[in-house]
Write an enzyme that holds these catalytic residues in place. Structure first.
Site, PDB file in Angstrom:
ATOM      1  N   CYS A  47       6.129   4.798   9.077  1.00 36.92           N
ATOM      2  CA  CYS A  47       6.630   4.079   7.892  1.00 36.92           C
ATOM      3  C   CYS A  47       8.100   4.350   7.570  1.00 36.92           C
ATOM      4  CB  CYS A  47       5.755   4.407   6.694  1.00 36.92           C
ATOM      5  SG  CYS A  47       4.103   3.710   6.861  1.00 36.92           S
ATOM      6  N   ASN A  57       9.731   3.845  -0.248  1.00 36.37           N
ATOM      7  CA  ASN A  57       9.888   4.613   0.993  1.00 36.37           C
ATOM      8  C   ASN A  57      11.345   4.999   1.236  1.00 36.37           C
ATOM      9  OD1 ASN A  57       7.238   4.802   1.556  1.00 36.37           O
ATOM     10  ND2 ASN A  57       7.230   3.419   3.311  1.00 36.37           N
ATOM     11  N   GLU A 115       0.839  -1.197   0.000  1.00 34.08           N
ATOM     12  CA  GLU A 115       0.000   0.000   0.000  1.00 34.08           C
ATOM     13  C   GLU A 115       0.877   1.250   0.000  1.00 34.08           C
ATOM     14  OE1 GLU A 115      -3.292   0.458  -0.415  1.00 34.08           O
ATOM     15  OE2 GLU A 115      -2.526   2.501  -0.499  1.00 34.08           O
ATOM     16  N   PHE A 116       0.484   2.222  -0.832  1.00 36.87           N
ATOM     17  CA  PHE A 116       1.285   3.445  -0.953  1.00 36.87           C
ATOM     18  C   PHE A 116       0.562   4.686  -0.453  1.00 36.87           C
ATOM     19  CE2 PHE A 116       2.762   0.429  -4.119  1.00 36.87           C
ATOM     20  CZ  PHE A 116       4.129   0.411  -3.871  1.00 36.87           C
TER      21      PHE A 116
HETATM   22  P1  NAD Z   1      -2.043   0.401  12.607  1.00 34.97           P
HETATM   23  O1  NAD Z   1      -1.259   0.118  13.804  1.00 34.97           O
HETATM   24  O2  NAD Z   1      -2.728   1.714  12.432  1.00 34.97           O
HETATM   25  O3  NAD Z   1      -3.167  -0.726  12.390  1.00 34.97           O
HETATM   26  C1  NAD Z   1      -2.962  -2.089  12.622  1.00 34.97           C
HETATM   27  C2  NAD Z   1      -4.236  -2.655  13.237  1.00 34.97           C
HETATM   28  O4  NAD Z   1      -4.097  -4.068  13.349  1.00 34.97           O
HETATM   29  C3  NAD Z   1      -4.521  -2.141  14.647  1.00 34.97           C
HETATM   30  O5  NAD Z   1      -5.826  -1.587  14.693  1.00 34.97           O
HETATM   31  C4  NAD Z   1      -4.378  -3.378  15.536  1.00 34.97           C
HETATM   32  O6  NAD Z   1      -5.277  -3.355  16.623  1.00 34.97           O
HETATM   33  C5  NAD Z   1      -4.730  -4.461  14.545  1.00 34.97           C
HETATM   34  N1  NAD Z   1      -4.263  -5.806  14.915  1.00 34.97           N
HETATM   35  C6  NAD Z   1      -3.081  -6.166  15.481  1.00 34.97           C
HETATM   36  N2  NAD Z   1      -3.038  -7.503  15.639  1.00 34.97           N
HETATM   37  C7  NAD Z   1      -4.202  -8.004  15.153  1.00 34.97           C
HETATM   38  C8  NAD Z   1      -4.739  -9.312  15.054  1.00 34.97           C
HETATM   39  N3  NAD Z   1      -4.064 -10.381  15.454  1.00 34.97           N
HETATM   40  N4  NAD Z   1      -5.981  -9.449  14.533  1.00 34.97           N
HETATM   41  C9  NAD Z   1      -6.698  -8.362  14.129  1.00 34.97           C
HETATM   42  N5  NAD Z   1      -6.214  -7.095  14.188  1.00 34.97           N
HETATM   43  C10 NAD Z   1      -4.985  -6.920  14.707  1.00 34.97           C
HETATM   44  O7  NAD Z   1      -1.044   0.159  11.378  1.00 34.97           O
HETATM   45  P2  NAD Z   1      -1.111   0.832   9.932  1.00 34.97           P
HETATM   46  O8  NAD Z   1      -0.489   2.172   9.985  1.00 34.97           O
HETATM   47  O9  NAD Z   1      -2.455   0.652   9.355  1.00 34.97           O
HETATM   48  O10 NAD Z   1      -0.083  -0.115   9.165  1.00 34.97           O
HETATM   49  C11 NAD Z   1      -0.381  -1.454   8.801  1.00 34.97           C
HETATM   50  C12 NAD Z   1       0.657  -1.923   7.801  1.00 34.97           C
HETATM   51  O11 NAD Z   1       0.573  -1.130   6.614  1.00 34.97           O
HETATM   52  C13 NAD Z   1       2.102  -1.805   8.289  1.00 34.97           C
HETATM   53  O12 NAD Z   1       2.845  -2.863   7.750  1.00 34.97           O
HETATM   54  C14 NAD Z   1       2.547  -0.485   7.668  1.00 34.97           C
HETATM   55  O13 NAD Z   1       3.942  -0.440   7.476  1.00 34.97           O
HETATM   56  C15 NAD Z   1       1.836  -0.513   6.343  1.00 34.97           C
HETATM   57  N6  NAD Z   1       1.586   0.802   5.752  1.00 34.97           N
HETATM   58  C16 NAD Z   1       1.203   1.851   6.541  1.00 34.97           C
HETATM   59  C17 NAD Z   1       0.929   3.081   5.944  1.00 34.97           C
HETATM   60  C18 NAD Z   1       0.526   4.271   6.788  1.00 34.97           C
HETATM   61  O14 NAD Z   1       0.572   5.388   6.266  1.00 34.97           O
HETATM   62  N7  NAD Z   1       0.134   4.099   8.024  1.00 34.97           N
HETATM   63  C19 NAD Z   1       1.048   3.246   4.563  1.00 34.97           C
HETATM   64  C20 NAD Z   1       1.396   2.153   3.798  1.00 34.97           C
HETATM   65  C21 NAD Z   1       1.679   0.930   4.400  1.00 34.97           C
END
Ligand code: NAD
Length: 441
Positions: A261, A209, A149-150
Site C-alpha cells: 500500500c 496513507n 478500506e483502512f
Molecule cells: P490482493 O492482491 O491480496 O487481492 C486481490 C485479489 O483479486 C486476488 O486474490 C486476485 O486473484 C483477485 N483478482 C484479480 N483479478 C480478478 C478478477 N478479474 N476477478 C476476480 N478476482 C480477481 O490485494 P489486496 O491487498 O487485497 O488489495 C486490494 C485493494 O485494496 C488494492 O487496491 C489495495 O490498494 C487496497 N487495500 C489494501 C490493503 C492491504 O492492507 N492489503 C488495505 C487497504 C486497501
C-alpha cells in the site's frame, strides 16, 4: 443482505468474512481457481491473525461461500464489493485495468438494481469511470459507491470489525441507506460513518496513507540526523510522541516502509498530482527518503567487513514487510537481501510466516532456515528486518554460541543498547549509538 465480494485477497477475504460475521450472506469471488479451491476446502490462502475463527464459523453456518463464477455470485447479490488489485502501472499511476475490467463484466451481467462498492484504493474520478464502464453495457439501474478500506494487515479483523471510521462516498440517497444499514453493526460504539462525495472519499484513502508514510520518512530523517549529532532517536521519539498533537504511533525509525500500500499509494498520489499540473513536493521527498532508508544499513555492514562480503554469511530475521503478516510485497528485507547478494554475501533467512511466499521467488538465491536460531548457525552477522514479537526477547546466549561473531545490524531497533553492550555484542541500529567493538574477521 446478499453480498458478492469480487477479489478475495487481503482486503476482499477479510471484508467478506466480517460481513458474513454480522449475518449477511456473502459470496467471495476470485479468478484464481487455486485460491478458490483452497477456500472451498476450508483453508485460508493468507496469514491473517484471528481470521480463522470467523472464517470457519461462517462457512459452517452457511453464510460464507467461494466461487470463480462471477455471474452466479452477482445474480443473487444486492451489494457488490470490488476488492481488486490496483498495482502501480509503468508510470507510477494506479493500474485500473482490474477494476474497470470487472466493471465492464458487471455491466453485461446485472439485471436488477445493485449497489456497487469500490473498496480498492483508486485515484479520484474512478467511481465515474466505473459507472461509465458499467453503463456502457446495461440499461439496468445501479449505484457506484466509494468505500475505501483502512484495515492494516496483521490487525485486519479487528480493524474491520471496529473501524475508527467508515468512509462512504456517494451522491445517491438509495445507496447511502444501503451502506448505512450494512455498516451499522460495525459502528455501534459511536465510531462514525462519514458520508461524503465520491471524489473526497477516494482522496481520503490516499491522503491517509501518504500522511502515515510522511510520518515514517520524517522520523527516519530525524534518526539519521541523531546519529550525526550524537542524539538518541528513541529519546527524541518519546519526547515528541507524548505531545498529543503529534501522537506516539508511526514514529518508529527503521529501514523504511514497504508493503502493497504505502509505496504504491504515495507514488500514485504524486502521479495524480502531476496529471493535474500539481507537484506534491513533500511526497516526492517522502519517496526519496524511503528509498535511501531501505539500504541505510548496507554501508555499515560493508564497512564492518572491510568492503567485501564474499565469504560472509548474513543471517536475516524477518522477510515480511511488517510483523503479523505473510505479505512480502515491497518488503524492505528483500530489498536489503538483493543488495547483500550483489555484494557477494551468502544469506540464510527466517520468517515466522512469510517463507512460503519467499520460496515462490525462484530467482532469489537464499537459504531458508527452520527457525530463528538455525538461521544463525555459523553466521558472521545477523540483520533484523522485521519486528516479529519472537525476535524481541531472544536467547542471546544461544545466539552467541550459534553465530561466528556476535554482530547484529538491527533495522527495527529491537534491543536495549546497554544490554547489548553488557552482552558483548557489536550492535548497530538506526538513529542510535553503535555499541561494541568491531571484531576483526
Ligand atoms: P490482493 O492482491 O491480496 O487481492 C486481490 C485479489 O483479486 C486476488 O486474490 C486476485 O486473484 C483477485 N483478482 C484479480 N483479478 C480478478 C478478477 N478479474 N476477478 C476476480 N478476482 C480477481 O490485494 P489486496 O491487498 O487485497 O488489495 C486490494 C485493494 O485494496 C488494492 O487496491 C489495495 O490498494 C487496497 N487495500 C489494501 C490493503 C492491504 O492492507 N492489503 C488495505 C487497504 C486497501
Amino acid at each position: 443482505m446478499n453480498i458478492a465480494v469480487i477479489g478475495s485477497g487481503y482486503v476482499g477475504l477479510v471484508t467478506g468474512t466480517c460481513m458474513a460475521e454480522t449475518g449477511n450472506n456473502v459470496t467471495c469471488v476470485d479468478n484464481n481457481a487455486e485460491k478458490v479451491a483452497l477456500m472451498q476446502n476450508g483453508e485460508i490462502p493468507i496469514y491473517e491473525p484471528h481470521l480463522d475463527v470467523l472464517f470457519e464459523r461462517n462457512i459452517r453456518d452457511g453464510r460464507l461461500h467461494f466461487t470463480t463464477d462471477l455471474k452466479s455470485a452477482v445474480d443473487k447479490a444486492q451489494i457488490i464489493f470490488l476488492a481488486l488489485p490496483t498495482p502501480p502501472g509503468e508510470d507510477g499511476s494506479a493500474d485500473l485495468s482490474y477494476v474497470l475490467g470487472v466493471a465492464t463484466e458487471l455491466g453485461k451481467i446485472i439485471s436488477d438494481y445493485k449497489t456497487i462498492v469500490d473498496k480498492s484504493t483508486v485515484p479520484v474520478g474512478t467511481a465515474e469511470k466505473v459507472r461509465d464502464a458499467i453503463a456502457a453495457n446495461t440499461k439496468t439501474e445501479f449505484d457506484v459507491v466509494s468505500n475505501p478500506e483502512f484495515l492494516r494487515e496483521g490487525f485486519a479483523v479487528d480493524d474491520f470489525m471496529k473501524p475508527d471510521r467508515v468512509v462512504i462516498g456517494t451522491s445517491s440517497e438509495r445507496a447511502r441507506k444501503v451502506m448505512e444499514e450494512l455498516y451499522k453493526p460495525f459502528t455501534r460504539q459511536g465510531n462514525p460513518i462519514l458520508f461524503m462525495d465520491e471524489r473526497s472519499a477516494e482522496l481520503t484513502k490516499y491522503a491517509a496513507n501518504a500522511f502515515l508514510a510522511t510520518k515514517i520518512s520524517f522520523m527516519n530523517e530525524i534518526a539519521n540526523f541523531c546519529e550525526l549529532v550524537g542524539a538518541d532517536v528513541d529519546a527524541v521519539r518519546m519526547g515528541i510522541g507524548t505531545d498529543s498533537r503529534i501522537g506516539k504511533r508511526f514514529l518508529f525509525p527503521g529501514i523504511g516502509y514497504g508493503g502493497s500500500c504505502f509505496p504504491k499509494d504515495v507514488q500514485a498520489l504524486a502521479k495524480s498530482g502531476m496529471n493535474e499540473g500539481y507537484e506534491f513536493k513533500i511526497l516526492k521527498n517522502v519517496m526519496k527518503v524511503n528509498e535511501r532508508q531501505k539500504t541505510i544499513l548496507l554501508g555499515p555492514i560493508l564497512d564492518y567487513f572491510n568492503g567485501s562480503l564474499s565469504n560472509v554469511t548474513i543471517a536475516v530475521w524477518g522477510l515480511a514487510f511488517k510483523p503479523d503478516t505473510d505479505d512480502i510485497r515491497e518488503a524492505p528485507a528483500l530489498h536489503m537481501i538483493e543488495h547483500l547478494l550483489e555484494a557477494g554475501a551468502k544469506i540464510v533467512a527466517y520468517d515466522p510466516e512469510a517463507m512460503e511466499n519467499v520460496r515462490k521467488l525462484r530467482n532469489l538465491h537464499i537459504t531458508l532456515a527452520e527457525d530463528q536460531y538455525a538461521a544463525l548457525d555459523g553466521a558472521d552477522a545477523l540483520l533484523i528486518c522485521t519486528e516479529w514479537s519472537a525476535f524481541r526477547n531472544p536467547d542471546f546466549d544461544r545466539m552467541a554460541s550459534a553465530m561466528k561473531n556476535n554482530v547484529i545490524f538491527d533495522g527495527r531497533n529491537l534491543y536495549d543498547l546497554d544490554r547489548m553492550s553488557e552482552l558483548g555484542y557489536f550492535y548497530k541500529s538506526v538513529g542510535r549509538e553503535t555499541v561494541g567493538q568491531v571484531i576483526v574477521v
